[in-house]
Structures are given as C-alpha cells and as structure tokens.
Design an enzyme around this catalytic site. Structure first.
Site, PDB file in Angstrom:
ATOM      1  N   GLU A  72       8.776  16.714  15.643  1.00 27.81           N
ATOM      2  CA  GLU A  72       9.332  16.494  13.950  1.00 27.81           C
ATOM      3  C   GLU A  72       8.210  17.159  13.208  1.00 27.81           C
ATOM      4  O   GLU A  72       6.858  16.923  13.146  1.00 27.81           O
ATOM      5  CB  GLU A  72       8.865  14.697  14.131  1.00 27.81           C
ATOM      6  CG  GLU A  72       9.044  14.480  12.383  1.00 27.81           C
ATOM      7  CD  GLU A  72       8.521  13.015  12.129  1.00 27.81           C
ATOM      8  OE1 GLU A  72       7.958  12.379  11.838  1.00 27.81           O
ATOM      9  OE2 GLU A  72      10.050  12.516  11.555  1.00 27.81           O
ATOM     10  N   LYS A 122       1.287  -1.327   0.207  1.00 25.03           N
ATOM     11  CA  LYS A 122       0.137   0.047  -0.383  1.00 25.03           C
ATOM     12  C   LYS A 122       0.872   1.532   0.390  1.00 25.03           C
ATOM     13  O   LYS A 122       1.519   1.961   0.944  1.00 25.03           O
ATOM     14  CB  LYS A 122      -0.522   0.053   1.818  1.00 25.03           C
ATOM     15  CG  LYS A 122      -1.766   0.992   1.408  1.00 25.03           C
ATOM     16  CD  LYS A 122      -2.485   1.672   0.437  1.00 25.03           C
ATOM     17  CE  LYS A 122      -1.658   2.757   2.054  1.00 25.03           C
ATOM     18  NZ  LYS A 122      -1.507   4.422   1.578  1.00 25.03           N
TER      19      LYS A 122
HETATM   20  P1  NAD Z   1       2.157   8.608   7.468  1.00 27.71           P
HETATM   21  O1  NAD Z   1       1.976   7.697   8.891  1.00 27.71           O
HETATM   22  O2  NAD Z   1       1.183   9.682   7.351  1.00 27.71           O
HETATM   23  O3  NAD Z   1       1.646   7.665   5.797  1.00 27.71           O
HETATM   24  C1  NAD Z   1       2.719   6.255   5.598  1.00 27.71           C
HETATM   25  C2  NAD Z   1       1.655   5.331   5.081  1.00 27.71           C
HETATM   26  O4  NAD Z   1       1.024   4.632   6.287  1.00 27.71           O
HETATM   27  C3  NAD Z   1       0.886   6.300   4.318  1.00 27.71           C
HETATM   28  O5  NAD Z   1       0.803   5.066   2.488  1.00 27.71           O
HETATM   29  C4  NAD Z   1      -0.885   5.819   4.198  1.00 27.71           C
HETATM   30  O6  NAD Z   1      -1.757   6.223   3.602  1.00 27.71           O
HETATM   31  C5  NAD Z   1      -0.559   4.592   5.431  1.00 27.71           C
HETATM   32  N1  NAD Z   1      -1.676   4.786   6.515  1.00 27.71           N
HETATM   33  C6  NAD Z   1      -2.034   5.565   7.292  1.00 27.71           C
HETATM   34  N2  NAD Z   1      -2.821   5.794   8.181  1.00 27.71           N
HETATM   35  C7  NAD Z   1      -3.202   3.985   8.527  1.00 27.71           C
HETATM   36  C8  NAD Z   1      -4.015   3.186   9.106  1.00 27.71           C
HETATM   37  N3  NAD Z   1      -4.161   4.138  10.114  1.00 27.71           N
HETATM   38  N4  NAD Z   1      -3.514   2.266   8.908  1.00 27.71           N
HETATM   39  C9  NAD Z   1      -2.812   1.655   7.870  1.00 27.71           C
HETATM   40  N5  NAD Z   1      -2.028   2.622   6.949  1.00 27.71           N
HETATM   41  C10 NAD Z   1      -2.146   3.998   6.895  1.00 27.71           C
HETATM   42  O7  NAD Z   1       3.368   8.937   6.974  1.00 27.71           O
HETATM   43  P2  NAD Z   1       4.350   9.737   5.407  1.00 27.71           P
HETATM   44  O8  NAD Z   1       3.504  11.095   6.172  1.00 27.71           O
HETATM   45  O9  NAD Z   1       3.677   9.123   4.853  1.00 27.71           O
HETATM   46  O10 NAD Z   1       5.599   9.790   5.902  1.00 27.71           O
HETATM   47  C11 NAD Z   1       6.143  10.797   6.833  1.00 27.71           C
HETATM   48  C12 NAD Z   1       6.339   9.944   8.494  1.00 27.71           C
HETATM   49  O11 NAD Z   1       7.095   8.709   7.975  1.00 27.71           O
HETATM   50  C13 NAD Z   1       7.324  10.763   8.977  1.00 27.71           C
HETATM   51  O12 NAD Z   1       7.068  10.610  10.683  1.00 27.71           O
HETATM   52  C14 NAD Z   1       8.751  10.367   9.176  1.00 27.71           C
HETATM   53  O13 NAD Z   1       9.496  10.856   9.649  1.00 27.71           O
HETATM   54  C15 NAD Z   1       8.494   9.028   8.556  1.00 27.71           C
HETATM   55  N6  NAD Z   1       9.774   8.190   8.165  1.00 27.71           N
HETATM   56  C16 NAD Z   1       9.988   7.235   9.029  1.00 27.71           C
HETATM   57  C17 NAD Z   1      11.326   6.364   8.105  1.00 27.71           C
HETATM   58  C18 NAD Z   1      12.102   5.604   8.628  1.00 27.71           C
HETATM   59  O14 NAD Z   1      12.828   4.533   8.617  1.00 27.71           O
HETATM   60  N7  NAD Z   1      11.982   5.242  10.129  1.00 27.71           N
HETATM   61  C19 NAD Z   1      11.673   6.903   6.730  1.00 27.71           C
HETATM   62  C20 NAD Z   1      10.739   7.687   6.097  1.00 27.71           C
HETATM   63  C21 NAD Z   1      10.439   7.939   7.127  1.00 27.71           C
END
Ligand code: NAD
Length: 500
Positions: free
Chosen positions: A404, A192
């Site tokens: 963040e 996804k």
């Molecule tokens: P997000 O958590 O908003 O979304 C990530 C994914 O999760 C998307 O595909 C989204 O549709 C899905 N999602 C959202 N809610 C969900 C739910 N309830 N159930 C299942 N899936 C769900 O994150 P984002 O805004 O896409 O990315 C930015 C974040 O990612 C930042 O916090 C960043 O620090 C983090 N990040 C972490 C790493 C790491 O390696 N630690 C790497 C890259 C990004």
C-alpha cells in the site's frame, strides 16, 4: 487538572495559532505536552495540540464511565436520538468552521472537503440515529422438556467505554462514522484523532456540549500512537471496545494491547485495491470513474485502486484517457480557484510516496505521467505535493503493485482473460475493495462476487449507502460496520429466557 472554560478557549482561538486542548467531561483541560499541527499545503504550523499524558487519558476514561452511570445510562432512546440529531444540526450550523479546520489540517481542496468530509460528518449522526430506532428485536418461543413453554427475547445493551482511534485522511468523516453508532447504542466514547488532524474532533467537543450531550459521553485525547495517548487509551483497563481505522500494522499493535482484557475490536485497515476494466466496458466512464478513484484526496483514500488490470485490446485507449485526466489536475492551495489536487498529509508521507515513485522506476516501470514533485509558486512551494502518477510495464509481482502506497498513483497492467484478471486481483494479502468495469451485467456480478474483498463496485467506486456492510477481508480488517452491522458491534445482546 485545571479546567479551561469554553469561552476562554474561544478567545485563545482568536490568537494566530489554534489551541487544541484535550476534551474531558465537556471541558477543555489543561496539561499535557504541546506539539505543532502542520498545514500540509504550506508546510507551516497552524495550530498547537496538547499530547495527553496518562493522567488525562485516565480522566477521559473515568468521565466516560461516569456518564454511563449517570443520566446518559438511563436516557431514553428517543431522547438520545434527538441529541444525535442536534449534533448533526450543530455541525451544519458551524459548517464553515469545520471546513476551515479540516482544510487547515489536511490541505485538501475546498470543493472536496465541502462536498464530502463535512456533510458526511453530519450525515453519520442522522443515519445512525435512524438505524438504531428501526432495529427489530428477536424473540423465540419454544417447548420445554416438561411440556410447557418458554420465551426468549434479546435486548441490546451498550458495551461501555469505547475507544475510537482514527486516521488523518478523512478525519471528521471516519471519526463520526464510529462515534455516531457508538453513541446511538448508548456507549460513551474516548476519541484519539490522528496527531496530524486533531482539529475537527476538538471542534466536535464544543458541538456536543452545546447540543446538551451529557458530560463524559464524548471525550477527546490528543497525541501519538506507541508510547503516547493512542497506546495508553487502547491498553486502558476501563476501555471495553476499540474501533480503529488505520494501517494494518497499527491494528496488529493495538490487538496485542487489547488482548489482556479481551476487548471487542472492529478494525478498518489498509488495502491494495484492484480495478478491472473489461474491453466491453464504457471506456470513457471507466476512465472518468477510475481517474477520480486514483486521484481523489491525492490518493489518500483507503478504497483507492493502486492496481488497474485492463483487457489488452483497450489498454492504449484507457491509458491515454487516464494520462489526460491526470495532467488536467490542478495542484495548489485549497482555497485557490480551480485547485482540485491537494498535498499529501506530511513531509514524512511525501518522502514515503516519492520513495515508491523511485522504486517503481527501479522495478522497470514506464512512467506514463508524473513521478516527481510539481513546481508550485508562493505558499504552496513549501507544501507536501507530489505529482499524480501512472505506470505501465510493471510485473504484477513488483513491490509497487503489492504494498500500500496511499498516494495518487496506480500501476496499469494488461490482462487477456477474465480468469486471469480475477486471479491477479485476488493475489494480494489485502482485501478491502475492488471495482469492475463492464457493460455485461452477468460478468459484472460474476467478477464482483469472485473478489476476495469487503466491498466490490460495478461501474462505480466509493458509492456508499451507509446502511450497508463496510469493512475489509484478509489483512484489511476485522468485522463490518454500517447500518445494523454497526449496531451489532457497538451493543451486546442479552438473551432473556422466561419459563411460562
Ligand atoms: P495509522 O495506523 O498510522 O494511524 C491511525 C491512528 O492510530 C492514529 O490516530 C495514530 O495516532 C494511532 N496509532 C498509531 N499507533 C498506535 C498504537 N500503537 N496504539 C494506538 N493507536 C495508535 O494510520 P494513518 O497513517 O493515520 O492512516 C492511513 C492508513 O489508514 C492507511 O493504511 C489506510 O489504508 C488506512 N485506512 C483504512 C480505512 C478503511 O476503512 N479500511 C479508511 C481510511 C484509512
């Protein structure tokens, strides 16, 4: 569900907007609800994706299950590895298409996507094909109570259907970082991708099918998180494991949905990373390294430092260098010559980052540079740009030093002793990454080892060997991936004990 043949889909792509359908059992399938995909560099729609409903998610999980029970489940490791190598070749053969798709979804500069995102997408398949082949197996012989002998050895089996839920900041790179080891271990995946960046995951479906990866091994469902494809997928009883990269609070929501089925979880979550610059550092190298760290991908890198602690005697020189580098960045459209600074991912994210820019000033920040929206001409005028921004004068307790932001900004704070710098860096609920800048090797090791993080760099940042453990401490994640750590997550050992 009606199937759409690949050639027909390719014909659709010739139309003005790319059509991004769900990919199930090596076919693009009709159904679902269309939603726009926006080019953040211009704010205009460049594609339409179809949000998967429960029937499509069910079909994707069923296709993955069937693959495990079919030829994929019995395929030799040698053949599986050869297929993964072909997938890597396939990404490289269609490099320009992947590049264009990633750039359209993210607005990131051409140079960045062509040097980082797409090459790493291909490299992930090669690295994990090699890692899985080189793993030793363990065995123990022991004396049994009756005076005989027994031998134990462990074999590794795939987990089953793995859900891969990925974010928008490095879409192909972070998605393949999980898909590659999952497939190397013999699992089948349902991906996804982020609703903001669905294009490269879709394109990878074509590459998988063309490489001869069996039906159902790689599936893609599009859509959003709560109440949409993301939640339907992670809560699905047919999914055995969830590997997720994204925000910490999303990880928490996913955990709740995974709990009833006790699914295996690997989470790479948010961060509020610190950098520590000591007076004995090569200050030019620290300025160059940390300018890259703060502003690369417009600050939308989970490892980016948003707090920089600098020993007081070098503070002014460091701040002056960072300011000059920030002001030399050129924002604009991804393919325009000289552009090295892209937009944020969405209008919503732009609002969030600008909110923090305002909060920083309310909290007493001195704005060294930036703090607003750049004035751009032409198509970029409607893109989601913000200025690279640096603050001084903030207390460590300020909100912008604790939460963040995920934008191109950092607070620069003076410190006087090593112990104080370590204490400030560790005073965070997050624990993803840190970087330490010093010429004193003993100090470099001592301070890096004291960091409560998953990865600490000395005199560098984002320097990655894909065989090493990667992940976060505290609120920044659960588990480690990379090299054998990925294999440990994506497979399950069965201990076989034979009484001799
Ligand atoms: P997000 O958590 O908003 O979304 C990530 C994914 O999760 C998307 O595909 C989204 O549709 C899905 N999602 C959202 N809610 C969900 C739910 N309830 N159930 C299942 N899936 C769900 O994150 P984002 O805004 O896409 O990315 C930015 C974040 O990612 C930042 O916090 C960043 O620090 C983090 N990040 C972490 C790493 C790491 O390696 N630690 C790497 C890259 C990004």
């Amino acid at each position: 569900m009606t199937e759409i043949a690949v050639p027909e889909r390719q014909a659709q792509e010739a139309a003005a907007l790319r059509h991004l359908r769900n990919f199930v059992g090596n076919r693009f399938v009709a159904g679902g609800t269309p939603f726009p995909v926006i080019d953040p560099a211009t704010g205009r729609q460049h594609a339409t994706a179809w949000e998967a409903d429960a029937a499509i998610v069910d079909a994707a999980v069923a296709a993955a299950r069937a693959a495990l029970e079919g030829p994929w489940g019995t395929m030799t490791l040698a053949k599986r590895r050869a297929l993964l190598m072909k997938v890597a070749d396939g990404i490289e053969a269609r490099f320009d298409e992947f590049l264009a798709a990633e750039i359209a979804d993210t607005g990131k500069p051409h140079g960045l996507a062509s040097h980082l995102d797409i090459p790493r997408g291909a490299a992930n398949f090669r690295v994990f094909a090699d890692v899985v082949a080189a793993l030793p197996s363990e065995s123990f012989e022991f004396d049994t109570p009756d005076g005989g002998k027994a031998i134990n050895y462990a074999i590794r089996r795939p987990l089953g259907v793995v859900a891969v839920v990925s974010p928008w900041n490095l879409p192909l790179l972070l998605m393949t970082w999980k898909v590659a080891p999952a497939l190397a271990c013999g699992n089948a995946v349902v991906v996804k991708p982020s609703e903001e960046t669905p294009s490269t995951a879709t394109l990878l479906g074509e590459v998988m099918a063309d490489a001869g990866v069996p039906e159902g091994v790689y599936n893609v469902v599009h859509g959003f998180g709560p109440g949409s494809a993301g939640e339907l997928l992670v809560a699905h009883p047919g999914v055995r494991a969830i590997t997720f990269t994204g925000e910490t609070r999303t990880g928490s929501a996913i955990m709740k949905n995974a709990a009833p089925y006790v699914k295996a979880l690997s989470f790479e979550l948010g961060g509020k990373n610190a950098a520590l610059v000591f007076a004995d550092a090569d200050i030019d190298a620290a300025v160059a390294g940390l300018s890259r760290a703060v502003f690369l991908n417009t600050g939308q890198v989970c490892l980016a430092p948003e707090r920089i602690y600098v020993e007081r005697s070098v503070l002014d020189a460091f701040v002056a260098g960072m300011k000059a580098n920030a002001e030399a960045l050129k924002p604009g459209l991804p393919n325009d010559p000289g552009v090295d600074f892209g937009p944020l991912i969405s209008a919503e994210h732009q609002r969030k980052v600008l909110d923090y820019y305002r909060v920083a000033q309310e909290e007493g920040a001195r704005v060294v540079t930036g703090g607003g929206v750049p004035t751009l001409a032409g198509d970029a005028a409607s893109g989601f740009f913000v200025e690279p921004t640096l603050w001084t004068g903030l207390p460590h307790s300020a909100r912008v030093c604790r939460e963040e932001i995920f934008g191109p900004c950092a607070a620069i704070i003076a410190f006087d002793t090593e112990a104080e710098a370590v204490r400030l860096a560790n005073d965070s609920p997050y624990g993803l990454a840190a970087s330490v800048w010093t010429r004193d090797l003993s100090r470099g090791h001592r301070v890096a080892a004291a960091m409560e993080v998953g990865i600490a760099w000395v005199n560098s940042w984002f320097l990655r060997d894909l065989r090493t453990p990667f992940g976060g401490a505290k609120l920044s994640g659960i588990g480690r991936e990379g090299g054998a750590h990925s294999i440990n997550f994506y497979s399950e050992p069965t201990n076989i004990c034979i009484k001799l």
